[in-house]
Scaffold this active site. Structure first.
Site, PDB file in Angstrom:
ATOM      1  CB  SER A  30      -3.214  -0.902   4.472  1.00 25.16           C
ATOM      2  OG  SER A  30      -1.864  -0.584   4.715  1.00 25.16           O
ATOM      3  N   GLY A  37       0.153  -1.630   7.081  1.00 19.47           N
ATOM      4  CA  GLY A  37       0.878  -0.404   7.438  1.00 19.47           C
ATOM      5  C   GLY A  37      -0.011   0.778   7.793  1.00 19.47           C
ATOM      6  CG  HIS A  53      -2.012  -1.027   1.147  1.00 19.82           C
ATOM      7  ND1 HIS A  53      -1.852  -2.298   1.635  1.00 19.82           N
ATOM      8  CD2 HIS A  53      -3.261  -0.971   0.631  1.00 19.82           C
ATOM      9  CE1 HIS A  53      -2.966  -2.982   1.433  1.00 19.82           C
ATOM     10  NE2 HIS A  53      -3.839  -2.199   0.820  1.00 19.82           N
TER      11      HIS A  53
END
Length: 124
Positions: free
Chosen positions: A93, A95, A51
């Site tokens: 995601s 992250g 991402h």
């Protein structure tokens, strides 16, 4: 204000024409003092392994003039089936966390008004 003109020209949605791919929801806002204008944009591409790859590329382009600032407010995946005119938003995601898929879905519906656009929080 230059910011308003810049923001008006940023496409709200830019995703690959078909396939399953990662996407990020990015909040773009002004660096100008006293200007609290902001927009959320959707970017999704199959070339991205992570991402962050999408966010880094898009934010670098938007921030290079020094007027706009970007923040990633989450990510997920998009399944785009142009033959069936369907888009499904799901996942998250690692992250950036999970994007607000309802916001993403509304933006996709604006861009693809004749599509069936759905979302859920299942999957990765």
């Amino acid at each position: 204000m230059r910011t308003a003109a810049l923001m008006a020209n940023i496409p709200r949605v830019d995703i690959d024409p078909s396939g399953v791919f990662k996407y990020v929801l990015i909040r773009v806002h002004s660096r100008e003092e006293g200007d609290d204008a902001e927009i959320d944009i959707v970017r999704g591409y199959a070339w991205a392994e992570y991402h962050a790859d999408i966010y880094d590329k898009v934010s670098e382009e938007l921030e290079k003039g020094g007027i706009l600032d970007c923040e990633c407010v989450g990510g997920g995946r998009i399944k785009h089936d142009p033959g069936a005119k369907k888009i499904h938003v799901y996942g998250y995601s690692i992250g950036f966390g999970r994007a607000n898929h309802a916001v993403t879905t509304e933006k996709l519906k604006d861009q693809y008004p004749d599509y069936e656009v759905t979302w859920d929080n299942e999957g990765y």
